[in-house]
Write a protein that holds these residues in place. Structure first.
Motif: not given
Length: 226
Positions: A18-19, A21-23, A25-26, A160, A164, A167-168, A172
């Motif tokens: 999950v982390p 994937a969010i990374s 996505l950023c 991870t 994340m 990267n957030v 972003c």
């Protein structure tokens, strides 16, 4: 045999996946704002940008491979408790992949315009637009490969989540405000594309601190359970 869900294994997959994937996505979320501005320059800019991303993809396919290399080798040695070899792996990876990235940087800077001319022959305005992206992004190939190595180390250690958060905050959290407030002060290709090397550098600085912390803990004999 029986099919079923192993709760413990599923938990580990979610914890790591999950982390990650969010990374990813950023980067895509931040790039939406960049693409919006590219489109505002018209068809010439879109053509040049698309050609530049082709060149960029060749570079990033190499620099991105560094992350998988480091994660694989360090993960294996961490699993068997071969701690001393981990430091040797990191040293060799930093040296080897930095050399590879530097070679690609030189090729892109020297031949970038010519390569774009092969992709979009005769479109001189588009080539001039695209070469800005090539110089800005491919020119930061060494920074990109170093932060990918650090990301590989964090993946190997099972952190991870740290990746994340970084990267957030620095993808972003940097690129979107830049495009919203700084870029409008001087709306030019240079002002737009400079967000990439700056954000790469910010991520590198922060994840280098994290990796240094992991190495310190490893030297003290702490265990890392994924």
């Amino acid at each position: 045999f029986k099919l079923g869900i192993d709760p413990e294994l599923l938990g580990k997959i979610v914890k790591l996946g999950v982390p990650a994937a969010i990374s990813a996505l950023c980067y895509n979320a931040a790039n939406i704002f960049v693409q919006m501005e590219i489109n505002s320059f018209g068809d010439v800019a879109i053509s040049g940008n698309t050609a530049a991303t082709t060149v960029e993809g060749l570079v990033f396919s190499v620099t991105g491979a560094a992350m998988g290399t480091v994660a694989g080798f360090i993960g294996q040695n961490l699993g068997v408790g071969n701690r001393e070899r981990i430091f040797e792996i990191m040293k060799k990876c930093y040296l080897f992949w930095s050399g590879v990235a530097l070679a690609m940087l030189v090729v892109c800077v020297v031949l970038g315009k010519s390569i774009l001319g092969i992709i979009i022959p005769g479109e001189y305005e588009a080539i001039n637009f695209g070469v800005v992206r090539v110089y800005m992004i491919c020119g930061s190939a060494v920074i990109h490969v170093l932060y990918n190595i650090n990301n590989g180390v964090m993946n190997a250690f099972g952190y991870t989540f740290y990746q994340m958060v970084i990267n957030v905050l620095f993808v972003c959290g940097f690129r979107i405000p830049w495009m919203a407030w700084v870029y409008p002060l001087n709306p030019s290709p240079e002002m737009m594309y400079v967000i990439y090397p700056i954000s790469f550098l910010l991520v590198l600085i922060v994840n280098s601190v994290c990796v240094a912390r992991f190495m310190h803990r490893l030297k003290k004999g702490e265990t890392f359970a994924i």
